[in-house]
Design a protein around this motif. Structure first.
Motif, short mmCIF file in Angstrom:
data_model
loop_
_atom_site.label_atom_id
_atom_site.label_comp_id
_atom_site.label_asym_id
_atom_site.label_seq_id
_atom_site.Cartn_x
_atom_site.Cartn_y
_atom_site.Cartn_z
N MET A 1 0.88 -1.10 0.13
CA MET A 1 -0.20 0.02 -0.01
C MET A 1 0.84 1.20 0.01
SD MET A 1 -3.02 0.93 2.56
CE MET A 1 -2.27 2.07 3.98
N ILE A 2 0.70 2.34 -0.76
CA ILE A 2 1.19 3.48 -0.95
C ILE A 2 0.89 4.50 0.27
CG2 ILE A 2 1.82 5.70 -2.10
CD1 ILE A 2 1.58 3.81 -4.82
N PHE A 3 1.98 4.91 0.82
CA PHE A 3 1.82 5.82 2.11
C PHE A 3 1.80 6.92 1.68
CE2 PHE A 3 3.97 8.43 5.26
CZ PHE A 3 3.05 8.50 6.18
N GLY A 4 2.85 7.44 0.60
CA GLY A 4 2.98 8.95 0.32
C GLY A 4 3.78 8.92 -0.90
N THR A 5 3.72 10.10 -1.75
CA THR A 5 4.80 10.34 -2.76
C THR A 5 5.00 11.67 -2.43
OG1 THR A 5 2.77 11.05 -3.99
CG2 THR A 5 3.26 8.86 -4.45
N GLY A 6 6.15 11.85 -3.09
CA GLY A 6 7.18 13.43 -3.18
C GLY A 6 7.77 13.38 -4.44
N VAL A 7 7.85 14.80 -4.98
CA VAL A 7 8.29 15.16 -6.16
C VAL A 7 9.06 16.57 -5.97
CG1 VAL A 7 6.38 16.32 -7.40
CG2 VAL A 7 8.36 15.45 -8.57
N ASP A 8 10.35 16.61 -6.35
CA ASP A 8 10.79 18.00 -6.50
C ASP A 8 11.77 18.14 -7.68
OD1 ASP A 8 11.46 20.14 -4.58
OD2 ASP A 8 13.57 19.65 -4.77
N ILE A 9 11.77 19.20 -7.91
CA ILE A 9 12.50 20.00 -9.26
C ILE A 9 13.49 21.15 -8.55
CG2 ILE A 9 10.81 21.48 -9.83
CD1 ILE A 9 11.35 20.76 -13.01
N VAL A 10 14.56 20.90 -9.33
CA VAL A 10 15.66 21.83 -8.76
C VAL A 10 16.53 22.35 -10.15
CG1 VAL A 10 18.04 21.74 -7.60
CG2 VAL A 10 16.13 20.60 -6.71
N ASP A 11 16.91 23.60 -9.91
CA ASP A 11 17.78 24.40 -11.05
C ASP A 11 19.19 23.81 -11.09
OD1 ASP A 11 18.71 26.16 -12.88
OD2 ASP A 11 17.72 27.55 -12.19
N ILE A 12 19.70 23.14 -11.84
CA ILE A 12 21.06 22.90 -11.83
C ILE A 12 22.15 23.80 -11.63
CG2 ILE A 12 22.89 21.51 -13.00
CD1 ILE A 12 20.62 19.70 -14.27
N THR A 13 21.68 25.16 -12.36
CA THR A 13 22.69 26.05 -12.25
C THR A 13 22.80 26.86 -11.06
OG1 THR A 13 20.81 27.42 -12.93
CG2 THR A 13 22.11 26.78 -14.54
#
Length: 126
Positions: A1-13
């Motif tokens: 069973m899935i408890f949670g999801t998370g996503v993040d985006i970062v600027d490499i510069t």
């Protein structure tokens, strides 16, 4: 069973700039020694730092806690298995919270394109 999801985006510069400034103290606070050694050995080290930072943020979001409850950046470490697949290794408070929430498994996906690094984390409950 899935408890949670998370996503993040970062600027490499952003990480390119930080590396150029020689901000070793900040990198020491954000990344474990193993992570710093891994990233430093790569041609585009900023990209690898950005991916790891995004994965740490995504884990915190998947837990629903953020960076509190005594958790530090070193409590979540991004490692690679023998085939290069990224995995999360939990330490200290992150491991305790993971255990308290009766979670069983983490899944992490890392990707980059142009100036952006993205990570997604899924936490599974047993």
């Amino acid at each position: 069973m899935i408890f949670g999801t998370g996503v993040d985006i970062v600027d490499i510069t952003r990480f390119e700039r930080l590396l150029g400034e020689g901000n070793e103290r900040l990198f020491g606070r954000l990344f474990t020694e193993h992570e710093r050694e891994y990233c430093a050995g790569k041609a585009r080290s900023a990209q690898h730092y950005a991916l790891r930072f995004a994965a740490k943020e995504a884990f915190l979001k998947a837990c629903g806690l953020g960076l509190r409850e005594g958790m530090t950046w070193h409590d979540v470490e991004v490692v690679s298995d023998r085939l290069g697949k990224p995995e999360l290794r939990l330490h200290g408070r992150a491991l305790a919270i993971f255990t308290d929430l009766e979670l069983a498994k983490t899944f992490v996906a890392l990707s980059h394109d142009g100036n952006f690094a993205v990570a997604m984390v899924v936490l599974e409950r047993s």
